[in-house]
Design a protein around this motif. Structure first.
Motif, PDB file in Angstrom:
ATOM      1  N   UNK A   1     -19.496  10.191  23.671  1.00  0.00           N
ATOM      2  CA  UNK A   1     -18.739  11.082  24.549  1.00  0.00           C
ATOM      3  C   UNK A   1     -19.320  11.191  25.951  1.00  0.00           C
ATOM      4  N   UNK A   2     -20.049  10.173  26.397  1.00  0.00           N
ATOM      5  CA  UNK A   2     -20.676  10.225  27.731  1.00  0.00           C
ATOM      6  C   UNK A   2     -19.626  10.382  28.818  1.00  0.00           C
ATOM      7  N   UNK A   3     -19.845  11.342  29.712  1.00  0.00           N
ATOM      8  CA  UNK A   3     -18.914  11.528  30.825  1.00  0.00           C
ATOM      9  C   UNK A   3     -19.652  11.802  32.143  1.00  0.00           C
ATOM     10  N   UNK A   4     -20.944  11.481  32.175  1.00  0.00           N
ATOM     11  CA  UNK A   4     -21.713  11.687  33.399  1.00  0.00           C
ATOM     12  C   UNK A   4     -22.713  10.569  33.578  1.00  0.00           C
ATOM     13  N   UNK A   5     -23.691  10.796  34.437  1.00  0.00           N
ATOM     14  CA  UNK A   5     -24.699   9.788  34.700  1.00  0.00           C
ATOM     15  C   UNK A   5     -25.693   9.708  33.543  1.00  0.00           C
ATOM     16  N   UNK A   6     -26.299   8.537  33.362  1.00  0.00           N
ATOM     17  CA  UNK A   6     -27.354   8.404  32.378  1.00  0.00           C
ATOM     18  C   UNK A   6     -28.550   9.261  32.800  1.00  0.00           C
ATOM     19  N   UNK A   7     -29.315   9.727  31.835  1.00  0.00           N
ATOM     20  CA  UNK A   7     -30.456  10.574  32.139  1.00  0.00           C
ATOM     21  C   UNK A   7     -31.581   9.802  32.827  1.00  0.00           C
ATOM     22  N   UNK A   8     -31.654   8.497  32.555  1.00  0.00           N
ATOM     23  CA  UNK A   8     -32.717   7.686  33.134  1.00  0.00           C
ATOM     24  C   UNK A   8     -32.100   6.484  33.838  1.00  0.00           C
ATOM     25  N   UNK A   9     -32.777   6.058  34.886  1.00  0.00           N
ATOM     26  CA  UNK A   9     -32.282   4.895  35.634  1.00  0.00           C
ATOM     27  C   UNK A   9     -32.291   3.667  34.741  1.00  0.00           C
ATOM     28  N   UNK A  10     -31.278   2.818  34.913  1.00  0.00           N
ATOM     29  CA  UNK A  10     -31.212   1.582  34.152  1.00  0.00           C
ATOM     30  C   UNK A  10     -32.115   0.540  34.804  1.00  0.00           C
ATOM     31  N   UNK A  11     -32.918  -0.116  33.969  1.00  0.00           N
ATOM     32  CA  UNK A  11     -33.882  -1.071  34.493  1.00  0.00           C
ATOM     33  C   UNK A  11     -33.281  -2.472  34.591  1.00  0.00           C
ATOM     34  N   UNK A  12     -33.854  -3.261  35.469  1.00  0.00           N
ATOM     35  CA  UNK A  12     -33.442  -4.663  35.589  1.00  0.00           C
ATOM     36  C   UNK A  12     -34.453  -5.594  34.911  1.00  0.00           C
ATOM     37  N   UNK A  13     -35.492  -5.033  34.296  1.00  0.00           N
ATOM     38  CA  UNK A  13     -36.516  -5.827  33.622  1.00  0.00           C
ATOM     39  C   UNK A  13     -35.928  -6.461  32.363  1.00  0.00           C
ATOM     40  N   UNK A  14     -36.128  -7.750  32.197  1.00  0.00           N
ATOM     41  CA  UNK A  14     -35.617  -8.444  31.021  1.00  0.00           C
ATOM     42  C   UNK A  14     -36.742  -8.968  30.125  1.00  0.00           C
TER      43      UNK A  14
ATOM     44  N   UNK B   1     -40.458  -7.944  28.483  1.00  0.00           N
ATOM     45  CA  UNK B   1     -41.332  -6.801  28.287  1.00  0.00           C
ATOM     46  C   UNK B   1     -42.685  -6.960  28.980  1.00  0.00           C
ATOM     47  N   UNK B   2     -43.095  -8.194  29.210  1.00  0.00           N
ATOM     48  CA  UNK B   2     -44.368  -8.423  29.885  1.00  0.00           C
ATOM     49  C   UNK B   2     -44.334  -7.993  31.353  1.00  0.00           C
ATOM     50  N   UNK B   3     -43.140  -7.846  31.884  1.00  0.00           N
ATOM     51  CA  UNK B   3     -43.000  -7.410  33.271  1.00  0.00           C
ATOM     52  C   UNK B   3     -42.914  -5.899  33.397  1.00  0.00           C
ATOM     53  N   UNK B   4     -42.845  -5.206  32.258  1.00  0.00           N
ATOM     54  CA  UNK B   4     -42.710  -3.753  32.298  1.00  0.00           C
ATOM     55  C   UNK B   4     -44.037  -3.097  32.628  1.00  0.00           C
ATOM     56  N   UNK B   5     -43.962  -2.048  33.408  1.00  0.00           N
ATOM     57  CA  UNK B   5     -45.156  -1.303  33.785  1.00  0.00           C
ATOM     58  C   UNK B   5     -45.676  -0.524  32.586  1.00  0.00           C
ATOM     59  N   UNK B   6     -46.976  -0.503  32.388  1.00  0.00           N
ATOM     60  CA  UNK B   6     -47.567   0.202  31.252  1.00  0.00           C
ATOM     61  C   UNK B   6     -47.468   1.705  31.476  1.00  0.00           C
ATOM     62  N   UNK B   7     -47.119   2.430  30.410  1.00  0.00           N
ATOM     63  CA  UNK B   7     -47.047   3.885  30.514  1.00  0.00           C
ATOM     64  C   UNK B   7     -46.184   4.462  29.410  1.00  0.00           C
ATOM     65  N   UNK B   8     -45.968   5.750  29.471  1.00  0.00           N
ATOM     66  CA  UNK B   8     -45.178   6.455  28.463  1.00  0.00           C
ATOM     67  C   UNK B   8     -43.699   6.209  28.728  1.00  0.00           C
ATOM     68  N   UNK B   9     -42.982   5.829  27.699  1.00  0.00           N
ATOM     69  CA  UNK B   9     -41.539   5.607  27.840  1.00  0.00           C
ATOM     70  C   UNK B   9     -40.786   6.907  27.557  1.00  0.00           C
ATOM     71  N   UNK B  10     -39.575   7.049  28.068  1.00  0.00           N
ATOM     72  CA  UNK B  10     -38.789   8.265  27.811  1.00  0.00           C
ATOM     73  C   UNK B  10     -38.525   8.418  26.315  1.00  0.00           C
ATOM     74  N   UNK B  11     -38.481   9.656  25.855  1.00  0.00           N
ATOM     75  CA  UNK B  11     -38.169   9.908  24.450  1.00  0.00           C
ATOM     76  C   UNK B  11     -36.697   9.629  24.205  1.00  0.00           C
ATOM     77  N   UNK B  12     -36.383   9.211  23.007  1.00  0.00           N
ATOM     78  CA  UNK B  12     -34.998   8.979  22.643  1.00  0.00           C
ATOM     79  C   UNK B  12     -34.868   9.032  21.124  1.00  0.00           C
ATOM     80  N   UNK B  13     -33.679   9.352  20.667  1.00  0.00           N
ATOM     81  CA  UNK B  13     -33.444   9.431  19.231  1.00  0.00           C
ATOM     82  C   UNK B  13     -33.179   8.044  18.674  1.00  0.00           C
ATOM     83  N   UNK B  14     -33.271   7.931  17.365  1.00  0.00           N
ATOM     84  CA  UNK B  14     -33.067   6.646  16.718  1.00  0.00           C
ATOM     85  C   UNK B  14     -31.598   6.224  16.832  1.00  0.00           C
ATOM     86  N   UNK B  15     -31.372   4.945  16.878  1.00  0.00           N
ATOM     87  CA  UNK B  15     -30.001   4.435  16.856  1.00  0.00           C
ATOM     88  C   UNK B  15     -29.489   4.136  18.241  1.00  0.00           C
TER      89      UNK B  15
END
Length: 204
Positions: free
Chosen positions: A5-18, A20-34
């Motif tokens: 039922x999404x009707x607004x902006x995503x809570x987190x910016x969408x990344x262009x990283x494809x 995983x080795x290019x991803x910056x090390x750190x804590x990722x946003x929490x999210x539910x399973x699925x």
């Protein structure tokens, strides 16, 4: 991220990283399973515990809603049951001395909910198993549920007075585990996270 039922902006910016080795090390946003619970689990005809048209076949419709009464549209239901003779079609059942007495009876089904949070199984009416009254065992998976929820749907109009599992449920809540009779078979409505009418769930 996929939001029902999404009707607004995503809570987190969408990344262009494809990679995983290019991803910056750190804590990722929490999210539910699925919602990947469906991936690899959707098999055509898995909701048919017996083939449509089998003698004695009925429909069991299962639904799931949350505490607000909104349908859980990405729910996945699993069904286990004994056959009409009260024997499970499994080598783990000590009473099973041969394959299912009804040809094609699998004893296990899986179905994905539609947008209304409902799914329908084609199956047979289960028989009593040892000292347990006839019932369907139901598992529920959905986004945000880390472990499947287990419940039971007992048949209306049967003697439930001595079923040991049902007797473990407070008397005022046992009615929530009884399916409703329909013209085609039965219907069982599951309610999750409700204060007064939440479906009883069992730990295994």
């Amino acid at each position: 991220m996929i939001d029902t039922g999404k009707n607004g902006e995503f809570r987190y910016a969408q990344t262009t990283i494809v990679d995983q080795n290019d991803a910056e090390f750190g804590i990722t946003p929490s999210q539910t399973v699925g919602p990947y619970v469906h991936i690899g689990l959707t098999l055509e005809g898995a909701e048919n515990v017996v083939e449509p048209g089998t003698e004695g076949a009925i429909e069991l419709t299962v639904s799931a809603v949350d505490g607000n009464g909104d349908p859980i549209s990405d729910a996945m239901f699993e069904l286990w049951q004994a056959g009409p003779d009260g024997v499970h079609n499994s080598d783990l059942d000590p009473y099973r001395i041969k394959p299912a007495t009804v040809e094609g009876f699998r004893g296990l089904g899986r179905a994905m909910a539609n947008p209304a949070g409902e799914a329908t199984f084609i199956t047979l009416v289960p028989g009593a198993f040892e000292d347990e009254a006839p019932h369907f065992k139901i598992g529920l998976f959905a986004r945000g549920i880390l472990e499947r929820l287990y419940t039971r749907a007992y048949l209306p109009g049967t003697d439930l007075s001595n079923d040991p599992v049902l007797q473990a449920v407070p008397a005022e809540r046992r009615e929530l585990l009884i399916a409703k009779k329909t013209d085609a078979g039965f219907r069982f409505d599951i309610v999750v996270q409700a204060e007064s009418n939440e479906t009883p769930f069992f730990g295994l």
